[in-house]
Motif scaffolding. Structure first.
Motif, PDB file in Angstrom:
ATOM      1  N   ALA A   1      41.366  24.965  32.829  1.00  0.00           N
ATOM      2  CA  ALA A   1      42.275  24.735  33.950  1.00  0.00           C
ATOM      3  C   ALA A   1      42.671  26.046  34.619  1.00  0.00           C
ATOM      4  O   ALA A   1      42.777  26.130  35.846  1.00  0.00           O
ATOM      5  N   VAL A   2      42.876  27.082  33.806  1.00  0.00           N
ATOM      6  CA  VAL A   2      43.204  28.395  34.375  1.00  0.00           C
ATOM      7  C   VAL A   2      42.026  28.938  35.162  1.00  0.00           C
ATOM      8  O   VAL A   2      42.189  29.490  36.272  1.00  0.00           O
ATOM      9  N   ALA A   3      40.807  28.792  34.625  1.00  0.00           N
ATOM     10  CA  ALA A   3      39.620  29.278  35.327  1.00  0.00           C
ATOM     11  C   ALA A   3      39.376  28.516  36.624  1.00  0.00           C
ATOM     12  O   ALA A   3      38.817  29.069  37.583  1.00  0.00           O
ATOM     13  N   ALA A   4      39.791  27.266  36.668  1.00  0.00           N
ATOM     14  CA  ALA A   4      39.608  26.463  37.877  1.00  0.00           C
ATOM     15  C   ALA A   4      40.642  26.773  38.946  1.00  0.00           C
ATOM     16  O   ALA A   4      40.576  26.207  40.041  1.00  0.00           O
ATOM     17  N   GLY A   5      41.595  27.635  38.635  1.00  0.00           N
ATOM     18  CA  GLY A   5      42.594  28.016  39.621  1.00  0.00           C
ATOM     19  C   GLY A   5      43.811  27.117  39.658  1.00  0.00           C
ATOM     20  O   GLY A   5      44.578  27.158  40.631  1.00  0.00           O
ATOM     21  N   THR A   6      44.048  26.320  38.616  1.00  0.00           N
ATOM     22  CA  THR A   6      45.214  25.445  38.575  1.00  0.00           C
ATOM     23  C   THR A   6      46.477  26.282  38.418  1.00  0.00           C
ATOM     24  O   THR A   6      46.506  27.228  37.621  1.00  0.00           O
TER      25      THR A   6
END
Length: 309
Positions: free
Chosen positions: A203-208
């Motif tokens: 989720a962090v890598a996806a920019g959330t």
């Protein structure tokens, strides 16, 4: 040219076919237990605790209908009467009916216990999630929580009550402040393990954004341990309220609570033990019910503790 004749194999008869021996059942058939009886068999501890707690809640709600009188009515001519058919739990040194005072006292203890459990869980959950996920805030917030945890909860509650006047609301606030550090530390430990999980890193890598990660991924996984912790906080809050009232730092004496009843009867403990005995029994049963409910919830919500899948 003569046509070739194709010969078909002879049909197999029933005598020529060897019947396979049926394999024995290695695993017994699974019989799912449904309904209330199945729930009681799967979680007997939770069922017993929930039943006792529900019984105490019903007693507190319907106290005016359970053959009680005004718990604050004074009758000096009938003071220190032994338990009888007229006075089931006897009377105290001011002639007040102990049975009525004990039943009405359940309201105070349950209100304090439930209120402290809810408030401490909500506030501690918010603090623990922020401290566990945001590294910069962790050092500051948890040092404050550690400082509060260094003081025993009962002493912290007494100190807070000394700054205010005795009332049920102030007792709830004082006990809540004393219990928040324990909840926040528990939630922080859970969040520290959750933020390293692959789905959180994805989720962090996806920019959330951080609030969305906390709301969607962190919060749902903290509800199970915080629910179990809330039951233990409820039991501890009821005991703390009784201690505060017993030493005169809790609810006013005019309000019937189990701690006040025991405090007023301690002077006559050797000659009239029933004044202290009955509220102590009700307090013990209620705390036991909440603890049993918490143990049952822990076993049901934790897969490692579950006895059956």
């Amino acid at each position: 040219m003569a046509s070739a004749t194709v010969l078909s194999p002879p049909a197999a008869t029933q005598q020529d076919v060897a019947a396979a021996t049926p394999m024995p059942d290695v695993m017994p058939p699974v019989r799912p237990r449904k309904g209330l009886l199945g729930f009681i068999r799967r979680h007997p501890t939770m069922a017993i605790g929930a039943f006792l707690l529900l019984l105490m809640v019903l007693v507190a709600i319907f106290a005016p209908l359970l053959w009680t009188v005004d718990p604050t009515a004074l009758a000096p001519a009938r003071r220190t009467r032994e338990p009888s058919a007229m006075y089931w739990f006897g009377t105290d040194m001011l002639g007040r009916d102990v049975y009525s005072r004990v039943l009405y006292g359940a309201r105070v203890s349950l209100i304090v216990g439930f209120s402290v459990a809810i408030l401490a869980s909500v506030v501690g959950l918010a603090i623990g999630m922020v401290a566990g996920y945001i590294r910069m805030a962790d050092a500051i917030i948890m040092r404050v929580m550690d400082g509060l945890m260094s003081i025993p909860p009962i002493l912290l509650a007494i100190a807070l009550m000394a700054l205010t006047r005795g009332s049920v609301q102030n007792v709830i606030i004082a006990i809540t402040i004393a219990e928040i550090p324990r909840v926040s530390r528990l939630v922080r430990g859970v969040v520290l393990s959750l933020r390293e999980q692959p789905y959180v890193e994805a989720a962090v890598a996806a920019g959330t954004r951080t609030p969305a990660i906390i709301w969607r991924h962190i919060l749902p996984n903290t509800l199970a341990p915080i629910t179990v912790q809330a039951t233990y906080i409820c039991a501890a809050a009821m005991i703390t309220e009784a201690i505060l009232s017993f030493i005169g730092a809790g609810t006013p004496p005019i309000i019937p609570s189990w701690g006040n009843i025991m405090a007023e009867g301690r002077a006559l403990w050797q000659v009239k033990p029933y004044i202290v005995f009955f509220p102590a029994v009700f307090l013990s049963i209620t705390v036991l019910a909440v603890n049993l409910l918490g143990d049952g919830l822990r076993d049901a919500l934790d897969p490692r503790m579950a006895k059956r899948i």
